[in-house]
Design a protein around this motif. Sequence first.
Motif, short mmCIF file in Angstrom:
data_model
loop_
_atom_site.label_atom_id
_atom_site.label_comp_id
_atom_site.label_asym_id
_atom_site.label_seq_id
_atom_site.Cartn_x
_atom_site.Cartn_y
_atom_site.Cartn_z
N GLY A 320 -24.09 131.62 95.72
CA GLY A 320 -24.99 131.76 94.67
C GLY A 320 -25.34 130.20 93.69
N ALA A 321 -24.53 129.74 94.54
CA ALA A 321 -24.20 128.48 93.72
C ALA A 321 -26.13 127.49 93.29
N THR A 322 -26.08 127.38 92.51
CA THR A 322 -27.64 126.29 92.89
C THR A 322 -27.62 125.01 94.08
N VAL A 323 -26.92 124.01 93.53
CA VAL A 323 -26.77 123.22 94.74
C VAL A 323 -25.67 123.59 95.73
N ASP A 324 -24.29 123.19 95.70
CA ASP A 324 -23.94 123.03 97.12
C ASP A 324 -22.95 124.19 96.20
N GLY A 344 -25.25 131.54 100.33
CA GLY A 344 -25.79 131.70 99.14
C GLY A 344 -25.94 130.61 98.09
N ALA A 345 -25.96 129.41 98.54
CA ALA A 345 -26.57 128.30 97.63
C ALA A 345 -27.60 127.54 98.40
N GLY A 346 -27.85 127.01 96.92
CA GLY A 346 -29.53 126.35 97.00
C GLY A 346 -29.37 125.38 98.13
N ASP A 347 -28.25 124.24 97.86
CA ASP A 347 -27.95 123.74 99.08
C ASP A 347 -26.96 123.69 99.96
N ASP A 348 -26.55 123.41 100.33
CA ASP A 348 -25.10 122.31 101.60
C ASP A 348 -24.07 123.94 101.07
N GLY A 349 -23.21 124.97 102.28
CA GLY A 349 -22.39 125.53 101.76
C GLY A 349 -21.30 125.28 101.32
N ILE A 350 -20.76 124.32 102.02
CA ILE A 350 -19.66 123.06 101.47
C ILE A 350 -20.16 121.63 102.50
N ASP A 351 -20.11 121.54 100.92
CA ASP A 351 -20.70 119.76 101.24
C ASP A 351 -19.42 118.45 100.64
N VAL A 352 -19.35 117.83 101.66
CA VAL A 352 -17.90 116.87 101.85
C VAL A 352 -18.51 115.47 102.36
N ASP A 353 -17.95 114.74 100.80
CA ASP A 353 -18.48 113.40 100.91
C ASP A 353 -17.23 112.33 101.62
N ASN A 354 -16.15 112.83 101.10
CA ASN A 354 -15.22 111.78 101.78
C ASN A 354 -14.00 112.30 103.47
N ALA A 355 -13.92 110.98 104.31
CA ALA A 355 -13.66 110.94 105.09
C ALA A 355 -12.33 111.49 105.83
N LEU A 359 -11.40 119.82 107.88
CA LEU A 359 -11.79 121.62 107.18
C LEU A 359 -11.56 122.36 108.03
N MET A 360 -11.14 123.26 108.30
CA MET A 360 -10.63 124.35 109.32
C MET A 360 -10.73 125.47 109.24
N ARG A 361 -11.83 126.57 109.73
CA ARG A 361 -11.80 128.30 109.52
C ARG A 361 -12.83 128.21 108.43
N ASN A 362 -13.78 127.64 108.16
CA ASN A 362 -14.66 127.97 107.43
C ASN A 362 -15.81 128.40 107.60
N PHE A 363 -16.03 129.17 107.11
CA PHE A 363 -17.25 130.46 106.69
C PHE A 363 -18.89 130.11 105.40
N ALA A 364 -20.17 129.87 106.53
CA ALA A 364 -20.94 129.10 105.98
C ALA A 364 -21.58 129.89 106.07
N PHE A 365 -23.13 130.90 105.18
CA PHE A 365 -24.04 131.35 106.04
C PHE A 365 -25.12 131.57 104.90
N HIS A 366 -25.78 131.77 105.43
CA HIS A 366 -27.01 131.96 105.01
C HIS A 366 -27.55 131.10 103.47
N ASN A 367 -27.40 129.10 103.63
CA ASN A 367 -27.40 128.63 102.41
C ASN A 367 -28.62 127.55 102.74
N GLY A 368 -29.27 127.13 101.79
CA GLY A 368 -30.14 126.31 101.89
C GLY A 368 -31.22 125.37 102.85
#
Length: 400
Positions: A320-324, A344-355, A359-368
């Motif tokens: 339920g984060a408003t952004v990420d 339930g995030a308003g934008d991305d479930g997980i947002d990664v900006d560093n290369a 990331l492993m075995r994460n789940f991201a459902f029903h984000n905006g």
Amino acid sequence: RDCRRRNRLRRGEIMRRLGFSLIVALALSVAVGPASGEALGPQPSCGDTITVDTKLTKDLVNCPNNGILIGADNITLDLNGHVIDGDNAEFTACPPDELCDVGIVDFDHDGVTIKGGKVREFTFGAFVVGATDSRLTHLDLSHHFFSGLLIAESSQSKVDRVIASANGLTTDQAGIDIFDSRELTIEKNRVFGNGDIGFFVSGLDDSRFEENSVAGHPEAGILLDHGNGNEFSHNRFSNNQDGIVVSGDGNTVAGNWLSGPGECPEECGFGISLEGGTGNVIEGNIVLRFHQGGIRAAAFEEFGGPPTVGNTIRRNFVHGATVDGIIIESTASKTLVERNLATGAGDDGIDVDNASTTLMRNFAFHNGDLGIEAVPGVTDGGGNHAAGNGNPAQCTNVAC
């Protein structure tokens, strides 16, 4: 966000200077002796120094200056359900070489126990400085001009079942301040409705915060500024603009429950914010309804903070984060993001900006927007899954 971090760093320096100036004043005060002299009997008066076990038999009301000063090692001050009460006014005649208007003062005495009552309407509720193996328990430290409790240069001591509320309301101060201490146990306390932060902590090492309830602060519930090897576990945070902010090395934030405020001004609202250090672990937390993000990792080296390198974020539930939901900013390198659930995030479930992130075995459902939005070059450790997100791509630069 950068402006906010800069303000935090400035606040830390101001509070550090305030704390140490007060410690110096206290040292000078003890050196010259308090004006009222030594305690004369089992029932002290306002301003007395006690040197033996003491149990209050009545309230101390409208103390014009200090409440009670501890004057010996290995003694107990038992408030016995009574109140040490200030006069809710600054002591204007305070000499420059003395500490004034503090409810309970323990300077450089070990093995002291302070328990069982209320302290209210002083400049500070209690001062514990240079103490080892001390305990504060079953106290209500409320309605003080600055913080309810200040601990500094102390070790192997315990604070439990303390209430700190409505402190620093006109001075934007914390419920409890801790400076340059180690091996403290802070557990089962209720800290709520103070001027800006629940716990403001700077330079604390190898200590444990467990089963505390921290609520209703216009900045952070707990702010750890440069501390190492601390554990924050099974605490409950509600209605703080940020839940817990951490910088330092080897800290663990595990098994906490954090719920965001109903409303949040711009640039606030992180459930858990890692703002510098290495070897920190954020694990097994439930983080609900924060504004900017549920969990983030970032560095603020341009403002004097440490680099953020080699940290782990695993097995958290973020909803339920408003952004990420989870944010790895470009300034945080070599972060492992593993087995988290972001919904339930308003934008991305997980947002990664560093290369350099893995990331492993994460789940991201029903984000905006996307379930996982990652920059090119991240390490895909496999097992990531995303479904029901607003963007049909579901993920970028990892398989999901």
